[in-house]
Scaffold this motif. Sequence first.
Motif, mmCIF file in Angstrom:
data_model
loop_
_atom_site.group_PDB
_atom_site.id
_atom_site.type_symbol
_atom_site.label_atom_id
_atom_site.label_comp_id
_atom_site.label_asym_id
_atom_site.label_seq_id
_atom_site.Cartn_x
_atom_site.Cartn_y
_atom_site.Cartn_z
ATOM 1 N N PHE A 20 0.831 -1.204 0.000
ATOM 2 C CA PHE A 20 0.000 0.000 0.000
ATOM 3 C C PHE A 20 0.866 1.255 0.000
ATOM 4 C CE2 PHE A 20 -2.172 3.239 2.707
ATOM 5 C CZ PHE A 20 -3.130 3.617 1.779
ATOM 6 N N LEU A 21 1.901 1.270 0.816
ATOM 7 C CA LEU A 21 2.792 2.428 0.867
ATOM 8 C C LEU A 21 3.477 2.653 -0.477
ATOM 9 C CD1 LEU A 21 4.442 1.922 4.380
ATOM 10 C CD2 LEU A 21 2.696 3.603 3.735
ATOM 11 N N ALA A 22 3.800 1.565 -1.168
ATOM 12 C CA ALA A 22 4.484 1.689 -2.451
ATOM 13 C C ALA A 22 3.544 2.107 -3.573
ATOM 14 C CB ALA A 22 5.152 0.359 -2.810
ATOM 15 N N ALA A 23 2.257 1.770 -3.447
ATOM 16 C CA ALA A 23 1.334 1.975 -4.565
ATOM 17 C C ALA A 23 0.404 3.168 -4.400
ATOM 18 C CB ALA A 23 0.485 0.713 -4.758
ATOM 19 N N PRO A 80 -5.648 -11.965 -4.638
ATOM 20 C CA PRO A 80 -6.147 -10.580 -4.645
ATOM 21 C C PRO A 80 -7.249 -10.326 -3.627
ATOM 22 C CG PRO A 80 -5.881 -11.378 -6.889
ATOM 23 C CD PRO A 80 -5.649 -12.555 -5.989
ATOM 24 N N ARG A 81 -8.136 -11.315 -3.442
ATOM 25 C CA ARG A 81 -9.218 -11.126 -2.472
ATOM 26 C C ARG A 81 -8.672 -10.890 -1.075
ATOM 27 N NH1 ARG A 81 -12.369 -16.527 -4.143
ATOM 28 N NH2 ARG A 81 -10.197 -17.171 -4.141
ATOM 29 N N HIS A 82 -7.669 -11.670 -0.717
ATOM 30 C CA HIS A 82 -7.125 -11.569 0.632
ATOM 31 C C HIS A 82 -6.284 -10.307 0.806
ATOM 32 C CE1 HIS A 82 -8.359 -15.517 2.270
ATOM 33 N NE2 HIS A 82 -8.477 -15.789 0.993
ATOM 34 N N CYS A 83 -5.605 -9.905 -0.252
ATOM 35 C CA CYS A 83 -4.830 -8.660 -0.168
ATOM 36 C C CYS A 83 -5.760 -7.465 0.013
ATOM 37 C CB CYS A 83 -3.978 -8.485 -1.427
ATOM 38 S SG CYS A 83 -2.644 -9.683 -1.581
ATOM 39 N N CYS A 113 1.916 -6.332 -4.072
ATOM 40 C CA CYS A 113 1.732 -7.484 -3.178
ATOM 41 C C CYS A 113 2.408 -8.721 -3.752
ATOM 42 C CB CYS A 113 0.239 -7.753 -2.967
ATOM 43 S SG CYS A 113 -0.619 -6.568 -1.906
ATOM 44 N N ARG A 114 2.239 -8.938 -5.049
ATOM 45 C CA ARG A 114 2.812 -10.140 -5.668
ATOM 46 C C ARG A 114 4.331 -10.079 -5.721
ATOM 47 N NH1 ARG A 114 -1.461 -9.067 -9.426
ATOM 48 N NH2 ARG A 114 -3.283 -10.372 -8.979
ATOM 49 N N LYS A 115 4.891 -8.880 -5.800
ATOM 50 C CA LYS A 115 6.351 -8.767 -5.761
ATOM 51 C C LYS A 115 6.892 -9.329 -4.451
ATOM 52 C CE LYS A 115 6.837 -4.605 -8.635
ATOM 53 N NZ LYS A 115 7.240 -3.173 -8.611
ATOM 54 N N ARG A 116 6.135 -9.095 -3.390
ATOM 55 C CA ARG A 116 6.580 -9.509 -2.064
ATOM 56 C C ARG A 116 6.071 -10.897 -1.685
ATOM 57 N NH1 ARG A 116 5.912 -4.290 -2.728
ATOM 58 N NH2 ARG A 116 7.231 -2.782 -1.615
ATOM 59 N N MET A 117 4.968 -11.304 -2.316
ATOM 60 C CA MET A 117 4.359 -12.603 -2.013
ATOM 61 C C MET A 117 3.736 -13.122 -3.309
ATOM 62 S SD MET A 117 1.458 -13.439 0.870
ATOM 63 C CE MET A 117 2.487 -12.893 2.221
ATOM 64 N N PRO A 118 4.481 -13.849 -4.117
ATOM 65 C CA PRO A 118 4.030 -14.220 -5.465
ATOM 66 C C PRO A 118 2.699 -14.957 -5.519
ATOM 67 C CG PRO A 118 6.375 -14.645 -5.225
ATOM 68 C CD PRO A 118 5.863 -14.294 -3.860
ATOM 69 N N ARG A 134 -1.960 -1.627 -9.363
ATOM 70 C CA ARG A 134 -0.621 -1.290 -8.880
ATOM 71 C C ARG A 134 -0.391 -1.886 -7.489
ATOM 72 N NH1 ARG A 134 0.354 4.928 -8.306
ATOM 73 N NH2 ARG A 134 -0.490 4.823 -10.430
ATOM 74 N N PHE A 135 -1.392 -1.780 -6.631
ATOM 75 C CA PHE A 135 -1.287 -2.334 -5.276
ATOM 76 C C PHE A 135 -1.112 -3.853 -5.310
ATOM 77 C CE2 PHE A 135 -4.058 -4.407 -2.030
ATOM 78 C CZ PHE A 135 -3.204 -4.278 -0.938
#
Length: 323
Positions: A75-78, A110-113, A101-106, A96-97
């Motif tokens: 969130f901070l990055a996007a 999406p629902r859970h993020c 998330c996927r960069k950090r946790m492939p 973007r968000f």
Amino acid sequence: MCMRCEDRSEQIGCRLSWSLLLGAVAAWLAIRDLCPAYAADVAARADVTGRSRPAFAPASAAERRRLREVVRAAFLAARDGWSTDEVLLNDQLNRRFLDECRKRMPDADPRHCNWALLNLRKSGALRGLRARKRRHDRHDEYLHAAEIAARFLEDKYQLSIDRVLCCPRLRDEFDRVARSVAPDVEAYRLRKAAFGLRKARRLRPELVVRIADWGRRVMTFPAEEVAANPDLVPDAPGVYIFRDQTGYLYIGESSNLRHRVAKHLDHSDRKSLARYLWKNGLEGITVELHAFDPQSKARSRSVRRAYESELIRSRHPRFNIAP
């Protein structure tokens, strides 16, 4: 041997009961495994409502903490100065968000993020992050479209509008329903209007539904299709709703939805609705059905009337007399 059975006859009866129970379970499992359509239907319904096990479902407290950390960093990055609501509801910001998330946790779902981000905001974990950018939209002209779509999805899947808009697939369905009512309004504005309704506590489920389970099925059909093929409507007890691009028109109940809806479309005995349908035709009219199990308590007219009255109070249809 069952320790609770004192004599031999009771022990035999107990064994027989257990044998019958185990046999019934085995038969059900066999039918389930031998019927691909059954399994596919269950899987499809579970997947669309977000109740199936997703690609990543935190099972431990440590994993849940990890997800929250990932979501906060993403969130901070996007965010680019926008609020959590904007990041959730705006397609570009949300993509973007989720990419972050996927960069950090492939394998992040999406629902859970999205749901984790919403809960971080609600829990106050993002309290110090003020939005530098804001959009001030007035939703009065299309608020009815957002309400119709939100209530329909909430009724259909028994999920809150928050969960609906956090799930990409259900959000797409929300967009389709809302834009069928307000086709000239962008989906983002309709989603934001729905969020506003929820925050104003205008989307709370009807009390009757919260305390009863009548095997309710919620479905919609264009009125023109129903007029041409009345068998589309189940011959079950329930509540029917007429609506169009102007909002809710009329809500009623019946012991047989098929007969009652057909009567309205042929020549309604509700004069105000009959005049409206005669003047405007059936094009653009949607029939929303809340059909119940015929063996449930909804077979009683008093029960259906209670549900009908609550729907009228919450939706304010044009041609009903307020209960």
